[in-house]
Design an enzyme around this catalytic site. Structure first.
Site, PDB file in Angstrom:
ATOM      1  N   CYS A 235      -0.479   4.063   2.231  1.00  0.00           N
ATOM      2  CA  CYS A 235      -0.259   3.868   3.673  1.00  0.00           C
ATOM      3  C   CYS A 235       1.211   4.123   4.033  1.00  0.00           C
ATOM      4  O   CYS A 235       1.503   4.723   5.059  1.00  0.00           O
ATOM      5  CB  CYS A 235      -0.582   2.437   4.100  1.00  0.00           C
ATOM      6  SG  CYS A 235      -2.067   1.762   3.393  1.00  0.00           S
ATOM      7  N   ASP A 236       2.124   3.642   3.211  1.00  0.00           N
ATOM      8  CA  ASP A 236       3.528   3.590   3.620  1.00  0.00           C
ATOM      9  C   ASP A 236       4.480   4.468   2.815  1.00  0.00           C
ATOM     10  O   ASP A 236       5.629   4.656   3.221  1.00  0.00           O
ATOM     11  CB  ASP A 236       4.034   2.131   3.496  1.00  0.00           C
ATOM     12  CG  ASP A 236       3.228   1.178   4.350  1.00  0.00           C
ATOM     13  OD1 ASP A 236       2.753   1.608   5.414  1.00  0.00           O
ATOM     14  OD2 ASP A 236       3.060   0.018   3.943  1.00  0.00           O
TER      15      ASP A 236
ATOM     16  N   CYS B 174       0.829  -1.202   0.000  1.00  0.00           N
ATOM     17  CA  CYS B 174       0.000   0.000   0.000  1.00  0.00           C
ATOM     18  C   CYS B 174       0.870   1.262   0.000  1.00  0.00           C
ATOM     19  O   CYS B 174       1.417   1.640   1.037  1.00  0.00           O
ATOM     20  CB  CYS B 174      -0.915  -0.014   1.222  1.00  0.00           C
ATOM     21  SG  CYS B 174      -1.932   1.452   1.356  1.00  0.00           S
TER      22      CYS B 174
END
Ligand code: NAP
Length: 310
Positions: free
Chosen positions: A135-136, A132
């Site tokens: 997300c990261d 992701c």
């Protein structure tokens, strides 16, 4: 006893919740570990009708949740369904150890990330391997570093474009020489000067397990069989999805890849159990089609309950 339990809180689950709530069925939604589903990890959603300027995926799902709750849907946040017994009437659904009985069930469990199935991928997950970018991607370890995205679909293109904000260079490793992504996404991706496609290639190993962090990938060109190494600080895997349907194996009819096969509309082979969204769709897999399937499941469910009451 519940009238309807909905498993899943992505576009399909929340739309089913909205419709069943408006039909006064007081639905119980078991959200799973990621309330809002996979779309919450997307940056901008440009193809959901009604948002001409696009909308952030997390915001879209928050709004869907609020809309369902406004009409009485009850969400069990972060709860997981551990077991279902669909032989019994009413059905039994075990949610975090508690047995809940229900007259009907809507399965909207979506799909999870497909993995590359490499040992090094497992060992280096969260140490530079991720599924992701939203997300990261902003993590310090990826800043101004070369990054690798694997895949050739819309997800891979979206992730690659997003990562150009952080990485020094983004390599898009794809096993063929044409992208599967939609035309607009493919064109945008290939026109981005920070994205370099690596065609006809697969990752055979993520380096370096010994150092306990990602330092690069070992590649194999499928046309020439030539092997090479590419230095990078992160590997973003975006090679599609697998349906979250393990719970229903052997009871609900599914195809060989685990996608539930609805019979008429949203009906499954078990009367009173309905299905919607990506766990039953390997063709369209769009937010709007999942929402449409959630609507169909809710209407089918409402009709089923009305027939039982007669
Ligand atoms: P996808 O369309 O199934 O693409 C998966 C990609 O991964 C394909 O290019 C596939 O290669 C490759 N792949 C599969 N297994 C692999 C393996 N083991 N090793 C290496 N490569 C592998 O999945 P997706 O990109 O996640 O998209 C899913 C759905 O969501 C699609 O319908 C897409 O349109 C939609 N979506 C839309 C948007 C948007 O509109 N903004 C954003 C994201 C996703 P091949 O091409 O060779 O099969």
């Amino acid at each position: 006893m519940e009238q309807v339990v909905i498993i899943g809180s992505g576009c399909a689950g929340l739309t089913a919740a909205l419709y069943t709530a408006r039909a006064n069925l007081n639905p119980l939604v078991v959200t799973g570990a990621m309330p809002g589903g996979l779309l919450t990890t997307t940056s901008i959603v440009e193809n959901f009708p009604g948002f001409p300027d696009g909308i952030d995926g997390y915001e879209l799902m928050t709004r869907m949740q609020q809309q369902a709750e406004r009409f009485g849907a009850r969400l069990r946040l972060m709860s997981m369904v551990e077991k279902v017994d669909l032989q019994k009437r009413p059905f039994e659904v075990t949610i975090d150890g508690e047995i809940v009985t229900t007259q009907t069930l809507i399965i909207a469990t979506g799909a999870g990330h497909r993995h590359l199935d490499l040992e090094s991928e497992v060992l280096l997950e969260k140490k530079g391997v991720t599924y992701c970018a939203t997300c990261d991607g902003a993590l310090p370890l990826f800043r101004n570093q070369p990054l690798v995205v694997v895949g050739g679909g819309d997800s891979a293109c979206e992730e690659a474009q997003y990562l150009t904000r952080f990485g020094s260079q983004v390599y898009l490793v794809h096993r063929r020489d044409t992208l599967r992504a939609s035309k607009i996404m493919a064109e945008r991706t290939l026109a981005n000067p920070k994205i370099k496609p690596v065609w006809d290639s697969v990752i055979t190993e993520i380096l370096d397990v010994k150092q306990n962090k990602v330092t690069g990938v070992r590649l194999k060109n499928l046309k020439t069989s030539q092997e090479s190494e590419l230095a990078c600080a992160g590997v973003f895997v975006a090679v599609g999805h697998v349906p979250n349907t393990q719970l229903f194996k052997g009871v609900i009819e599914m195809d060989e890849n685990g996608f539930i096969q609805p019979q008429h509309g949203s009906l499954t082979n078990v009367p009173g159990v309905f299905v919607a969204g990506d766990c039953a769709d390997h063709v369209y897999r769009q937010a709007i089609t999942a929402a449409g399937m959630g609507c169909s499941a809710a209407i089918d469910c409402e009709r089923h309950l009305a027939a039982l009451a007669q």
